[in-house]
Scaffold this active site. Structure first.
Site, short mmCIF file in Angstrom:
data_model
loop_
_atom_site.label_atom_id
_atom_site.label_comp_id
_atom_site.label_asym_id
_atom_site.label_seq_id
_atom_site.Cartn_x
_atom_site.Cartn_y
_atom_site.Cartn_z
N ARG A 1 55.02 106.99 48.05
CA ARG A 1 55.92 106.32 49.00
C ARG A 1 55.75 106.86 50.41
O ARG A 1 55.64 106.09 51.38
CB ARG A 1 57.38 106.44 48.56
CG ARG A 1 57.68 105.66 47.29
CD ARG A 1 59.12 105.86 46.85
NE ARG A 1 59.36 107.28 46.59
CZ ARG A 1 60.56 107.84 46.57
NH1 ARG A 1 61.65 107.14 46.80
NH2 ARG A 1 60.70 109.13 46.31
N ASN B 1 60.52 103.48 44.64
CA ASN B 1 60.19 103.67 43.23
C ASN B 1 60.99 102.68 42.40
O ASN B 1 62.14 102.37 42.73
CB ASN B 1 60.55 105.09 42.76
CG ASN B 1 59.56 106.13 43.23
OD1 ASN B 1 58.45 105.83 43.62
ND2 ASN B 1 59.98 107.38 43.20
#
Length: 105
Positions: A33, A51
């Site tokens: 990320r 996520n």
């Protein structure tokens, strides 16, 4: 997926478009990320990455089509330590609320 489409790639390159991408593989716990945020910002994109409970990562990318294509190419590789098995891309509506690229929960 090439988000530019059609024969007018030069005109499409500057037009704001958006996609959602689902990235599967070993993509959590490997700074995917944060690395995606860095790549997206460097390409001038806005949106978010997060996520998912099933172990995948989802990203909303918006900006010029050419930059989105570059970001998707990056997502297919990921950062060191990641193993990307699949990237599923679908068109999305641009959302003017996003002025930066952020990491979500």
């Amino acid at each position: 997926m090439n988000v530019r489409g059609g024969d007018d790639a030069a005109g499409a390159a500057g037009r704001v478009t958006a996609v959602r991408a689902r990235i599967e593989g070993r993509v959590q716990g490997v700074f995917f990320r944060v690395s995606t945020r860095q790549a997206a910002r460097s390409l001038g994109l806005t949106g978010w990455v997060r996520n998912l409970p099933d172990g995948a990562v989802e990203a909303f990318l918006q900006g010029p089509a050419g930059a989105i294509d570059q970001a998707l190419d990056w997502c297919r590789e990921g950062p060191p330590g990641a193993r990307v098995d699949r990237v599923e891309v679908r068109p999305a509506d641009p959302d003017g609320r996003w002025t930066d690229f952020s990491v979500r929960g």
